[in-house]
Design an enzyme around this catalytic site. Structure first.
Site, mmCIF file in Angstrom:
data_model
loop_
_atom_site.group_PDB
_atom_site.id
_atom_site.type_symbol
_atom_site.label_atom_id
_atom_site.label_comp_id
_atom_site.label_asym_id
_atom_site.label_seq_id
_atom_site.Cartn_x
_atom_site.Cartn_y
_atom_site.Cartn_z
ATOM 1 C CD1 TRP A 1 -6.202 -2.384 10.303
ATOM 2 C CD2 TRP A 1 -8.332 -1.919 10.145
ATOM 3 N NE1 TRP A 1 -6.433 -0.946 11.027
ATOM 4 C CE2 TRP A 1 -7.876 -0.914 10.790
ATOM 5 C CE3 TRP A 1 -9.679 -1.721 9.813
ATOM 6 C CZ2 TRP A 1 -8.474 0.428 11.008
ATOM 7 C CZ3 TRP A 1 -10.425 -0.696 10.076
ATOM 8 C CH2 TRP A 1 -9.784 0.526 10.721
ATOM 9 C CG ASP B 1 -6.312 -3.929 4.017
ATOM 10 O OD1 ASP B 1 -5.951 -2.970 3.748
ATOM 11 O OD2 ASP B 1 -7.294 -3.823 5.083
ATOM 12 C CE LYS C 1 -4.682 3.871 8.013
ATOM 13 N NZ LYS C 1 -5.679 2.882 7.695
HETATM 14 C C1 LIG Z 1 -6.802 2.137 8.058
HETATM 15 C C2 LIG Z 1 -6.665 0.734 7.698
HETATM 16 C C3 LIG Z 1 -8.111 0.128 7.277
HETATM 17 C C4 LIG Z 1 -9.394 1.343 7.132
HETATM 18 O O1 LIG Z 1 -9.544 1.994 6.201
HETATM 19 P P1 LIG Z 1 -10.735 3.005 6.093
HETATM 20 O O2 LIG Z 1 -10.447 3.802 4.714
HETATM 21 O O3 LIG Z 1 -10.854 3.893 7.326
HETATM 22 O O4 LIG Z 1 -11.770 2.220 5.821
HETATM 23 C C5 LIG Z 1 -8.261 -1.170 6.740
HETATM 24 N N1 LIG Z 1 -7.308 -1.912 6.724
HETATM 25 C C6 LIG Z 1 -6.037 -1.472 6.977
HETATM 26 C C7 LIG Z 1 -4.669 -2.215 7.056
HETATM 27 C C8 LIG Z 1 -5.818 0.059 7.527
HETATM 28 O O5 LIG Z 1 -4.657 0.247 7.932
#
Ligand SMILES: *Cc1c(COP(=O)(O)O)cnc(C)c1O
Length: 355
Positions: A100, A167, A191
């Site tokens: 990511w 993030d 999540k």
């Molecule tokens: C799942 C995830 C993403 C992507 O998220 P989207 O909502 O599908 O764009 C980005 N960063 C991390 C750490 C993730 O776990």
């Protein structure tokens, strides 16, 4: 009985599913579904206000931090952040510690100069780089707190005067941390916060307004702040699910209470893995994620056999990301300890049978 170890979208509390299903048929005794009310009605405003207030309370945010609920997933933040925070020719610093983060780096290069301060790519992202220097003139420093695919987690907040951007998609609200130390935090909701379709963004207003490029209103954080996350029709249903999940967490005792459970789950899973030589966790001990545990077996035929066994026992999601292979087990907030107990018992039986 089913056990849901999916990586995202993933398990949410049973109480939330029950309340949501009532809300679909009859939202708060109105006779209307949550899916058919206007977003500018007091009914929905109440949902959004409670979601924002509860998020602020759980994270103990100070008055300088705003909470937004936006569209486009965490992936939109990969470019919205540099678009709003870094001028062309200016530097944005990034830590490269997983799939990511790598995507975030690629997008940031569209807007400014990117300096990757450290990378764990040399060992397939199985550790968190340490001892790097963040350039003092960087517009911000971006890192991923939990690497959902590789199974590493960064427990320490980097020490720097440069504005921190994190993030936190896959470990937000799972453990106590100082959210106020960050200039911007973002997390796709699917999540730990709620349903797919909405992203929570927490940001300090004073970082905005420093770039000189024109941008579409939908991508300008200042417009979203001014409009209270209602610049256009917000993802009403997804925000409703977030509100209920945040309320559930608050009633449970907040982040310290869920952290205690999350630690128990992770300790049980990793101690089981460490005690059974047939399984091999891929991440160095001190950086193992409490949200996503990644492990392999040395024999692919055995991997397949164990995966089939898990499926037969009603376990969903005991499978590695397609880019890593092996196994990944996600242990998000809503996953009960009992699910980990059932899985670890199965692992122990399987290992003894094969010994
Ligand atoms: C799942 C995830 C993403 C992507 O998220 P989207 O909502 O599908 O764009 C980005 N960063 C991390 C750490 C993730 O776990």
């Amino acid at each position: 009985m089913v056990y849901n170890f999916n990586a995202g979208p993933s398990i949410l509390p049973k109480e939330v599913f029950e309340e949501v299903s009532r809300g679909i048929l009859d939202f708060n005794g109105t006779g209307l579904s949550i899916l058919e009310i206007g977003h500018r009605t007091p009914l929905f405003q109440g949902v959004l206000d409670e979601a924002i207030a509860t998020a602020k309370e759980l994270m103990k945010l100070d008055a300088d931090h705003e909470v937004l609920f936006l569209h486009g997933g965490a992936t939109t933040q990969f470019f919205q952040i540099p678009m709003n925070l870094v001028n062309e020719g200016q530097t944005a610093a990034y830590l490269d510690c997983g799939t990511w983060g790598k995507k975030a780096i690629k997008e940031a290069k569209l807007y400014g100069h990117v300096e990757v301060v450290a990378s764990s790519k040399d060992k397939n992202y199985t550790y968190i780089p340490k001892g790097y220097t963040i350039p003092r003139d960087a517009a911000y420093f971006h890192y991923t707190t939990n690497n959902t695919i590789e199974g590493t987690e960064m427990f320490a907040i980097p020490e720097t005067d440069v504005p921190l951007v994190a993030d936190m998609s896959s470990d937000i609200l799972s453990r106590v941390t100082d959210f106020n130390k960050h200039a911007l935090i973002y997390a796709g909701a699917q999540k730990n916060i709620g349903a797919a379709g909405v992203t929570m963004v927490v940001l300090r207003k004073d970082i905005l307004g420093k770039v000189n490029r024109a941008m579409p209103g939908m991508l300008d954080y200042r417009e979203h702040i001014a409009a209270g996350s209602m610049l256009n029709t917000p993802p009403v249903f997804a925000i409703y699910v977030c509100m209920l999940t945040l309320r559930w967490l608050k009633n449970l005792g907040g982040i310290p209470a869920i952290e205690a459970v999350n630690t128990k789950k992770a300790d049980l899973l990793y101690s089981t893995l460490d005690s059974l030589p047939i399984f091999r966790p891929t991440v160095v001990k001190e950086d193992r994620s409490k949200m996503n545990a990644v492990f392999v077996m040395d024999d692919p035929a055995l991997e397949k056999e164990f995966q089939d066994l898990c499926k037969a026992e009603g376990m969903y999601g005991v499978k590695g990301h397609r880019s890593v292979g092996g196994f990944r087990v996600s242990l998000y907030n809503a996953l009960p300890l009992s699910s980990v107990e059932v899985l670890t018992q199965l692992m122990t039986q399987f290992a003894h049978k094969k010994a």
